[in-house]
Design a protein around this motif. Structure first.
Motif, short mmCIF file in Angstrom:
data_model
loop_
_atom_site.label_atom_id
_atom_site.label_comp_id
_atom_site.label_asym_id
_atom_site.label_seq_id
_atom_site.Cartn_x
_atom_site.Cartn_y
_atom_site.Cartn_z
N TRP A 172 18.48 6.86 -6.32
CA TRP A 172 18.84 8.45 -6.04
C TRP A 172 18.49 8.76 -4.71
CZ3 TRP A 172 16.59 12.11 -10.29
CH2 TRP A 172 17.22 13.48 -10.36
N THR A 173 19.41 8.78 -4.00
CA THR A 173 19.05 8.76 -2.65
C THR A 173 19.09 10.23 -2.04
OG1 THR A 173 21.55 8.40 -2.11
CG2 THR A 173 19.97 6.57 -1.84
N ASP A 174 19.80 11.16 -2.73
CA ASP A 174 19.62 12.48 -2.50
C ASP A 174 18.30 12.99 -2.71
OD1 ASP A 174 22.39 12.67 -1.69
OD2 ASP A 174 23.06 13.18 -3.55
N LEU A 175 17.61 12.57 -3.66
CA LEU A 175 16.02 13.18 -3.72
C LEU A 175 15.10 12.16 -3.37
CD1 LEU A 175 14.67 15.20 -5.33
CD2 LEU A 175 14.73 13.86 -7.16
N PHE A 176 15.25 10.86 -3.44
CA PHE A 176 14.36 10.01 -2.79
C PHE A 176 14.51 9.03 -1.55
CE2 PHE A 176 13.93 10.29 -7.57
CZ PHE A 176 12.71 10.81 -7.69
N LYS A 177 15.58 9.33 -1.12
CA LYS A 177 15.97 8.75 0.27
C LYS A 177 16.18 7.10 0.15
CE LYS A 177 15.28 9.81 4.18
NZ LYS A 177 14.55 9.94 5.58
N GLY A 178 16.08 6.67 -1.09
CA GLY A 178 16.45 5.25 -1.38
C GLY A 178 15.36 4.50 -0.52
N ASN A 179 16.01 3.12 0.27
CA ASN A 179 15.06 2.40 0.92
C ASN A 179 14.45 3.09 2.18
OD1 ASN A 179 14.75 -0.18 -0.19
ND2 ASN A 179 16.99 -0.78 0.37
N GLN A 180 14.98 4.15 2.86
CA GLN A 180 14.40 4.74 3.95
C GLN A 180 13.05 5.27 3.65
OE1 GLN A 180 17.32 7.17 5.92
NE2 GLN A 180 18.96 6.21 4.95
N ALA A 181 12.30 5.47 4.74
CA ALA A 181 10.95 6.09 4.58
C ALA A 181 11.17 7.82 4.52
CB ALA A 181 10.12 5.92 5.82
N PHE A 182 10.33 8.27 3.50
CA PHE A 182 10.27 9.58 3.30
C PHE A 182 9.21 10.02 4.36
CE2 PHE A 182 11.48 13.05 0.17
CZ PHE A 182 10.98 13.94 0.57
N PHE A 183 9.61 11.02 5.12
CA PHE A 183 8.58 11.60 6.31
C PHE A 183 8.62 12.99 6.46
CE2 PHE A 183 12.79 10.70 8.07
CZ PHE A 183 12.98 12.23 8.73
N GLY A 184 7.47 13.23 7.03
CA GLY A 184 7.27 14.71 7.38
C GLY A 184 6.51 15.38 6.29
N ILE A 185 5.73 14.59 5.40
CA ILE A 185 5.01 14.91 4.33
C ILE A 185 3.45 15.53 4.93
CG2 ILE A 185 3.40 14.51 2.13
CD1 ILE A 185 5.25 12.04 2.17
N PRO A 186 3.13 16.71 4.72
CA PRO A 186 1.63 17.15 5.35
C PRO A 186 0.57 16.26 5.20
CG PRO A 186 2.32 18.72 3.35
CD PRO A 186 3.49 17.77 3.65
N LYS A 187 -0.06 16.10 6.30
CA LYS A 187 -1.30 15.31 6.21
C LYS A 187 -2.55 16.24 5.96
CE LYS A 187 0.63 11.74 9.26
NZ LYS A 187 0.25 10.74 10.34
N VAL A 188 -2.88 16.48 4.83
CA VAL A 188 -4.08 17.30 4.50
C VAL A 188 -5.33 16.70 3.94
CG1 VAL A 188 -2.50 19.16 4.36
CG2 VAL A 188 -2.69 17.94 2.33
N VAL A 189 -5.16 15.39 3.94
CA VAL A 189 -6.23 14.72 3.11
C VAL A 189 -6.81 13.72 4.29
CG1 VAL A 189 -6.90 12.68 1.42
CG2 VAL A 189 -5.48 14.63 0.83
N GLY A 190 -8.28 13.94 4.36
CA GLY A 190 -8.93 12.77 5.25
C GLY A 190 -9.89 12.10 4.35
N LEU A 191 -10.73 11.45 5.23
CA LEU A 191 -11.84 10.35 4.40
C LEU A 191 -12.78 11.23 3.37
CD1 LEU A 191 -12.49 7.82 4.04
CD2 LEU A 191 -14.03 7.86 5.98
N PRO A 192 -13.17 12.46 3.88
CA PRO A 192 -14.19 13.10 2.98
C PRO A 192 -13.54 13.51 1.49
CG PRO A 192 -14.45 14.06 5.11
CD PRO A 192 -13.21 13.24 5.18
N TRP A 193 -12.36 13.98 1.59
CA TRP A 193 -11.47 14.25 0.24
C TRP A 193 -11.53 12.94 -0.28
CZ3 TRP A 193 -11.33 18.12 -2.83
CH2 TRP A 193 -11.47 19.32 -2.34
N MET A 194 -10.96 12.08 0.26
CA MET A 194 -10.80 10.81 -0.36
C MET A 194 -12.08 10.32 -1.09
SD MET A 194 -8.05 9.00 -0.82
CE MET A 194 -7.07 8.94 0.56
N MET A 195 -13.30 10.36 -0.52
CA MET A 195 -14.29 9.89 -1.21
C MET A 195 -14.81 10.73 -2.34
SD MET A 195 -16.70 9.72 2.48
CE MET A 195 -18.10 9.82 1.64
N VAL A 196 -14.56 12.30 -2.44
CA VAL A 196 -14.97 12.91 -3.47
C VAL A 196 -13.98 12.55 -4.50
CG1 VAL A 196 -14.42 15.39 -4.25
CG2 VAL A 196 -15.46 14.89 -2.11
N MET A 197 -12.77 12.18 -4.31
CA MET A 197 -11.59 12.07 -5.44
C MET A 197 -12.14 10.64 -6.09
SD MET A 197 -9.86 14.69 -5.97
CE MET A 197 -11.07 15.62 -5.81
N SER A 198 -12.71 9.71 -5.04
CA SER A 198 -12.79 8.57 -5.72
C SER A 198 -14.08 8.65 -6.49
CB SER A 198 -13.31 7.59 -4.61
OG SER A 198 -11.97 7.37 -3.63
#
Length: 363
Positions: A172-198
């Motif tokens: 479903w390449t129109d939605l998931f881009k197939g084998n290509q990388a899906f880029f541009g996702i906002p980077k909003v999670v760092g190590l502190p949040w990852m620790m809390v969620m763990s």
């Protein structure tokens, strides 16, 4: 355990009061927090003293930790091997990617996305909640089938689910881009949040393990006939654990997308399955502590192995490249643990239980 003892244990579980005593709930909560202490200590040390490269490695290890904890919720309590959990990780990651990626980036990545997704941009929190809702719906639908099966049949169906979801990601390449990388996702999670969620995932898994549902599910896994005779609904319990496991795995996918900023289907396929399974088997699938232990030990071990894959010099001797050594190591870990230590490093005791036994014997 003898059959009479097993039957008595199941009967005690089935006849336990519906309302859990407050003391037992507090003990489970404290036990989960104690179990998460090594994770917090390692995270704080990396956050304050490690260079950026190791911080990035730690973020990936925390994602694996949440995945393995989610896997333990189902496998450790139902005693059914699950080979489809990375499908939920991928769905969580692609869910937030599709919903939260800025419109300018969507024009480059998925300009022809259906259902208006190409013109939709939501905030990261709303995107995460909707992605987890999608994970929950798929888990509920697939769990209706999984919960009716047991043993090898359930494992095969979970593998089929993984293959189906991966095929959708690829085609479903129109939605998931197939084998290509899906880029541009906002980077909003760092190590502190990852620790809390763990910590949240570990405590949640421990609460489920010690709950009446978890106790009855483990009892039904060890003696299905005795459990059925006492009125334990094993199908319902497997469904509950399957959905909870999927949601925790989906959370891992959400967090991965939000710290990496780019994803592709291959990240959520067999490589993740083998790695997380090896971590759980190494640590011990019967406990949440085992899930955490396996992730810590294997993450450090695999990083060491990767450092020598490209060739190292020892005592002036240049060793050849050993590409693929990490994959061999995963296979060796699974085989050796199943052969010589099927209960894993942690066995059947949680960290707080081991500490309690140690201090009692020390007195």
């Amino acid at each position: 355990m003898a059959r009479s003892e097993m039957s008595q244990a199941i009967e005690d579980t089935a006849l336990a009061p519906v309302a859990r005593p407050g003391g037992a709930l507090v003990r489970s909560l404290v036990g989960g927090l104690v179990t998460s202490l090594p994770v917090l200590v390692i995270g704080l040390l990396i956050l304050n003293f490690a260079p950026t490269y190791y911080t990035f490695l730690a973020l990936g290890a925390f994602v694996n930790l949440i995945v393995v904890v989610g896997l333990q919720v189902f496998m450790g309590n139902s005693n059914i091997a699950n080979l489809g959990h990375s499908a939920f990780v991928g769905l969580g990651a692609y869910g937030v990617a599709i919903l939260s990626t800025p419109l300018a980036m969507k024009k480059l990545s998925i300009p022809n996305a259906p259902f208006g997704f190409a013109t939709l941009e939501l905030d990261p929190v709303t995107s995460a909640l909707l992605a987890l809702l999608a994970v929950g719906i798929l888990a509920l639908v697939s769990g209706k089938v999984i919960s009716r099966l047991s043993g090898v049949a359930a494992t095969i169906v979970s593998l089929a689910l993984l293959i189906i979801v991966h095929s959708v990601f690829l085609n479903w390449t129109d939605l998931f881009k197939g084998n290509q990388a899906f880029f541009g996702i906002p980077k909003v999670v760092g190590l502190p949040w990852m620790m809390v969620m763990s910590v949240f995932a570990i405590v949640l898994a421990r609460l489920f393990k010690d709950s009446r549902w978890g106790l009855q599910l483990r009892a039904s896994a060890q003696s299905p006939q005795a459990a059925a005779a006492l009125g334990i609904d094993a199908r319902r319990l497997r469904l509950i654990s399957w959905v909870l496991s999927a949601l925790i795995c989906g959370l891992a996918g959400v967090l991965y997308a939000y710290f990496a900023g780019t994803i592709s289907p291959k990240l959520f396929y067999f490589q993740m399955i083998f790695m997380t399974l090896a971590m759980l088997i190494l640590g011990g699938m019967a406990t949440v502590t085992g899930a955490m232990t396996g992730v810590i030990v294997l993450s450090v071990g695999l990083e060491f192995i990767r450092s020598i894959e490209s060739g190292v010099t020892i005592a002036g001797i240049q060793l050849p490249q050993l590409l693929g050594l990490s994959g061999v190591a995963l296979g060796v870990v699974i085989v050796l643990c199943m052969a010589f230590r099927p209960s894993g490093i942690s066995g059947r005791y949680e960290l707080d239980e081991l500490l309690s036994r140690f201090f009692r014997h020390a007195k």
